[in-house]
Design a protein around this motif. Structure first.
Motif, PDB file in Angstrom:
ATOM      1  N   HIS A 203       0.839  -1.205   0.000  1.00 41.24           N
ATOM      2  CA  HIS A 203       0.000   0.000   0.000  1.00 41.24           C
ATOM      3  C   HIS A 203       0.871   1.251   0.000  1.00 41.24           C
ATOM      4  O   HIS A 203       0.596   2.213  -0.726  1.00 41.24           O
ATOM      5  CB  HIS A 203      -0.923  -0.009   1.223  1.00 41.24           C
ATOM      6  CG  HIS A 203      -2.141  -0.853   1.054  1.00 41.24           C
ATOM      7  ND1 HIS A 203      -3.404  -0.324   0.820  1.00 41.24           N
ATOM      8  CD2 HIS A 203      -2.301  -2.201   1.076  1.00 41.24           C
ATOM      9  CE1 HIS A 203      -4.280  -1.307   0.721  1.00 41.24           C
ATOM     10  NE2 HIS A 203      -3.633  -2.455   0.879  1.00 41.24           N
ATOM     11  N   TRP A 204       1.918   1.249   0.848  1.00 42.60           N
ATOM     12  CA  TRP A 204       2.800   2.413   0.915  1.00 42.60           C
ATOM     13  C   TRP A 204       3.499   2.637  -0.424  1.00 42.60           C
ATOM     14  O   TRP A 204       3.593   3.770  -0.906  1.00 42.60           O
ATOM     15  CB  TRP A 204       3.842   2.214   2.016  1.00 42.60           C
ATOM     16  CG  TRP A 204       4.840   3.332   2.060  1.00 42.60           C
ATOM     17  CD1 TRP A 204       4.722   4.532   2.675  1.00 42.60           C
ATOM     18  CD2 TRP A 204       6.123   3.338   1.396  1.00 42.60           C
ATOM     19  NE1 TRP A 204       5.848   5.288   2.465  1.00 42.60           N
ATOM     20  CE2 TRP A 204       6.718   4.580   1.678  1.00 42.60           C
ATOM     21  CE3 TRP A 204       6.809   2.406   0.617  1.00 42.60           C
ATOM     22  CZ2 TRP A 204       7.980   4.933   1.203  1.00 42.60           C
ATOM     23  CZ3 TRP A 204       8.068   2.746   0.138  1.00 42.60           C
ATOM     24  CH2 TRP A 204       8.640   3.998   0.434  1.00 42.60           C
ATOM     25  N   GLY A 207       1.126   4.129  -2.987  1.00 40.00           N
ATOM     26  CA  GLY A 207       0.875   5.534  -2.701  1.00 40.00           C
ATOM     27  C   GLY A 207       2.074   6.403  -2.995  1.00 40.00           C
ATOM     28  O   GLY A 207       1.945   7.526  -3.522  1.00 40.00           O
TER      29      GLY A 207
END
Length: 237
Positions: A203-204, A207
């Motif tokens: 997810h990081w 993003g």
């Protein structure tokens, strides 16, 4: 249940008052067990503190592992710290979304006519797991609770959709395949946290790439390169 030494009765969204006079009268010597039953609105909540959930079904379901003979599952039940045996309503049995939350499914061996009423099924399955053998195998590891596993599966589904591995239409089928594989691994709590650490990193990374407009890695030494959520196996989820 009481005949076989089971005392923890959990009812999920009952459709009637389980403590009405007729129910208590039919329970006879197990009336105290009925009075002590805990009621939950959903199966997930009922299984949250269990480390093994065993569903019951007489039918083969698409996308779900085939039911096993109780003798094949007995070692798992005996090795678990907090197992649960899950039964569905008498007229329908467990539906697919219920069985998805069970790590394994059992089928009581019968003749050609496989249908049993609920009382018969409970008696036979409880016998198989609670009275069938006397040996208690040594438990070598404590597996994750179902709440930890379900949280991990929710996280996995979000990640699969985030990276385009699946979409909303195919997500349920895809996740069933992953559930079957990961449930066979009997993961510990630490292992679920380790796996979710990987998902947080994904997810990081997505993003970060969106913010920079590129999927190229950051230059070596860039302080923003480090994930703010460490991947240590002991990290809280």
């Amino acid at each position: 249940m009481l005949n076989m030494g089971a005392h923890d009765l959990r009812l999920v969204a009952p459709r009637c008052d389980h403590l009405d006079s007729q129910s208590v009268a039919m329970a006879v010597h197990a009336a105290d067990l009925l009075r002590g039953a805990r009621v939950y609105p959903t199966l997930r909540e009922a299984l949250a503190d269990r480390d093994l959930s065993v569903g019951t079904s007489a039918r083969i379901r698409a996308d779900l592992p085939a039911p096993q003979h109780p003798a094949q599952v007995r070692p798992l039940v005996r090795a678990a710290a907090a197992p649960a045996l899950v039964f569905g309503p008498e007229e329908t049995g467990l539906i697919n979304s219920d069985l998805e939350q069970c790590q394994v499914t059992v089928r009581v061996p019968t003749g050609d006519y496989a249908s049993l009423n609920l009382a018969q099924a409970v008696l036979l399955v409880c016998y198989e797991f609670l009275q069938g053998v006397d040996e208690q195998p040594e438990r070598t590891r404590k597996t994750a609770t179902r709440d930890e596993m379900e949280s991990m599966y929710g996280h996995l589904r979000e990640t699969m959709q985030l990276i385009g591995y699946t979409d909303a239409v195919r997500a349920r089928h895809t996740l069933r395949l992953w559930r079957a594989m990961l449930d066979r691994g009997l993961m510990t709590s630490a292992e679920t946290r380790l796996f979710r650490g990987l998902l947080r990193q994904v997810h990081w990374k997505v993003g970060d790439a969106a913010a920079r407009g590129t999927t190229e890695p950051r230059p070596q030494g860039d302080p923003a390169q480090t994930d703010p959520a460490p991947l240590d196996a002991g990290q809280d989820a």
